[in-house]
Design an enzyme around this catalytic site. Sequence first.
Site, PDB file in Angstrom:
ATOM      1  N   CYS A  11      -5.427  -2.434  -1.173  1.00 25.32           N
ATOM      2  CA  CYS A  11      -6.323  -3.529  -1.564  1.00 25.32           C
ATOM      3  C   CYS A  11      -7.372  -3.053  -2.557  1.00 25.32           C
ATOM      4  CB  CYS A  11      -6.985  -4.134  -0.335  1.00 25.32           C
ATOM      5  SG  CYS A  11      -5.814  -4.809   0.859  1.00 25.32           S
ATOM      6  N   GLU A  55      -9.615  -5.955  13.768  1.00 26.04           N
ATOM      7  CA  GLU A  55     -10.397  -6.421  12.623  1.00 26.04           C
ATOM      8  C   GLU A  55     -10.367  -7.943  12.596  1.00 26.04           C
ATOM      9  OE1 GLU A  55      -8.842  -4.712   9.094  1.00 26.04           O
ATOM     10  OE2 GLU A  55      -9.748  -2.759   9.451  1.00 26.04           O
ATOM     11  N   ASP A  61      -2.211  -3.747   7.597  1.00 28.15           N
ATOM     12  CA  ASP A  61      -3.320  -4.494   8.193  1.00 28.15           C
ATOM     13  C   ASP A  61      -3.374  -5.942   7.732  1.00 28.15           C
ATOM     14  OD1 ASP A  61      -4.002  -2.270   9.574  1.00 28.15           O
ATOM     15  OD2 ASP A  61      -5.981  -2.006   8.693  1.00 28.15           O
ATOM     16  N   CYS A  80       0.824  -1.210   0.000  1.00 33.29           N
ATOM     17  CA  CYS A  80       0.000   0.000   0.000  1.00 33.29           C
ATOM     18  C   CYS A  80       0.860   1.263   0.000  1.00 33.29           C
ATOM     19  CB  CYS A  80      -0.902   0.027   1.228  1.00 33.29           C
ATOM     20  SG  CYS A  80      -1.866  -1.468   1.511  1.00 33.29           S
ATOM     21  N   CYS A 113      -2.316   2.868   3.203  1.00 32.14           N
ATOM     22  CA  CYS A 113      -3.035   1.770   3.833  1.00 32.14           C
ATOM     23  C   CYS A 113      -4.193   2.292   4.680  1.00 32.14           C
ATOM     24  CB  CYS A 113      -2.060   0.924   4.669  1.00 32.14           C
ATOM     25  SG  CYS A 113      -2.660  -0.751   5.027  1.00 32.14           S
ATOM     26  N   ASP A 114      -4.998   1.376   5.214  1.00 33.11           N
ATOM     27  CA  ASP A 114      -6.309   1.711   5.783  1.00 33.11           C
ATOM     28  C   ASP A 114      -6.287   2.846   6.798  1.00 33.11           C
ATOM     29  OD1 ASP A 114      -6.924  -0.495   4.300  1.00 33.11           O
ATOM     30  OD2 ASP A 114      -7.920  -1.587   5.905  1.00 33.11           O
ATOM     31  N   LYS A 115      -5.368   2.793   7.779  1.00 30.77           N
ATOM     32  CA  LYS A 115      -5.398   3.790   8.848  1.00 30.77           C
ATOM     33  C   LYS A 115      -4.705   5.082   8.454  1.00 30.77           C
ATOM     34  CE  LYS A 115      -7.516   0.636  10.970  1.00 30.77           C
ATOM     35  NZ  LYS A 115      -7.312  -0.394   9.912  1.00 30.77           N
ATOM     36  N   SER A 136     -12.667  -6.100   8.754  1.00 34.16           N
ATOM     37  CA  SER A 136     -11.989  -5.529   7.601  1.00 34.16           C
ATOM     38  C   SER A 136     -13.008  -5.093   6.563  1.00 34.16           C
ATOM     39  CB  SER A 136     -11.051  -6.578   6.998  1.00 34.16           C
ATOM     40  OG  SER A 136     -10.659  -6.213   5.699  1.00 34.16           O
TER      41      SER A 136
END
Length: 558
Positions: A198, A449, A85, A53, A126-128, A475
């Site tokens: 992702c 998650e 993650d 990511c 990435c996600d966070k 997730s």
Amino acid sequence: MSKEQLKIRSAVAHQGPYRAPNRAMLRAVGFTDEDFERPLIGIASSWSEITPCNVHLDRLALAAKAGARAAGGVPQIFGTITVADGIAMGHEGMRYSLPSREVIADSIETVVGAQRMDAVVAIGGCDKNMPGCMLAIARSGVPAVFVYGGTILPGSHRGQDVDIVSAFEAVGAYSAGRIDADELHAVECAACPGPGACGGMYTANTMASAIEAIGMSLPGGTSNLAVSEDKVREAEAAGRAVLNLLEQGLYPRDILTKPAFENAIALTMALGGSTNALLHLIAIARTAGVDLSLADFERMQKRVPHLCDLKPSGHLVMRDLGAVGGVPSVMKLLLQHGLLHGDCLTVTGRTVAENLAGVQPPGPEQRVVAPFEEPLRRTGPLVVLRGNLAPDGAVAKVSGLRRTRIQGPARVFDCEEAATEAVVQGRVRPGDVVVIRYEGPKGGPGMREMLAITAIVVGQGLGEAIGLITDGRFSGGTHGLVVGHISPEAQVGGPIALLEDGDVVTVDGEAGVLSVQVSEAEFAGRRARWTAPPLRQGGVLGKYARLVSGASDGAVTG
């Protein structure tokens, strides 16, 4: 306005005879006399080699730096962390994922504040990273633009697109004996072909899309692939744009308004985004002084249809959406049907409606976005559930499910590992409702998650045969009959802490109900016997556990 007048904060650190030591330090990193007359622009990069990511973000940071320099600023790149993650999933490492959002926010705010930067471009992958950058932007109070690192291309296996969720689900299929070790290895090797977050409408793409809808990133940027030259050009344009914001005197809180967050919710519903959007948008809004709550999601969910056939509940990925116009085309469709506030300001200095003026909605020839009159769902797929198990609310994603209601006996576990072991060993039966508690923000700590266990459930063919509820999270890649964010959490004495094996639990995604057939008198007796487990002590997780709010309040620490 002169460049010196744009030094809204940095002048105090750079100008006058008493700041000669400050300037001496900066000369060592390349500043010249002319640079001290320019506004100081921070380029906050979450570049890292630990995850696809973020592995390419150094290139984007350099492009943003070039754009800011060309527009008249003096830019400085500095780093912040990321947590991968997908690598942290399924074990103790995931406890650090949500706290990393706060660390990212704290670190960017710290550098921008300490160095007296005049504006900032924040780059996340990435996600966070996305909500972490946005929390920092909301706190820092200087003109800002967010840049998303972009989505990964899908992998290919046996002629089918695969991604990281395919690998998690292959583990479930392997544990059930449906595939062999060679097939599992083949999926593993194909799932992630290069840089980028992702590829489905998981948390990274959801939050990047929401931020674009809010107006804090450049139009169309979310849809640019991580490996594309368009992404590099976007980063360069962001560096220029932040100087324009500084010249206009346009600050984040001019953009981060209640209508702008409603735009983000509307787009998230239409895209079929991640349940994590509720947590993160509430956190960002409240940090910006905007009163946003689960009730706002409930209201918008009833108004906005689900339009986009994107993974995990659908079939396609972000690359496919980008090919038919990307996020702007979906926003244009929503605007045409009165579901967006077109007068909200954005980082272009123009309004949402002005940004979308030349954009066409998706045409009839494509299969990514359904016609507005024939949506995938008439209402949004992100549902808030309430009842005697979730007085403050819980969250489910019901898109792509044939079955949205289950009533069955509770199988209660006090951590994810115990529940996963029971599922793998075949001790969970169709009709059961798996309960995973003490995984909330405080109790985890870190609100893990649970993609690993839900993917195993799907891989075993039990995706809609059982229910799964938790005070933890899921997730963006999770799908199935699952409910998360149960509030209050078990650690603070929420009703989920009082459940016992065999209690009859009802999960109803259409009616928005999460309840258990236990009388108030019985609950009172159980509560009298209940004691809270000790909180985690020491380190990042201990500090987080002591400070964090509940999930329904965004799980923020400040």
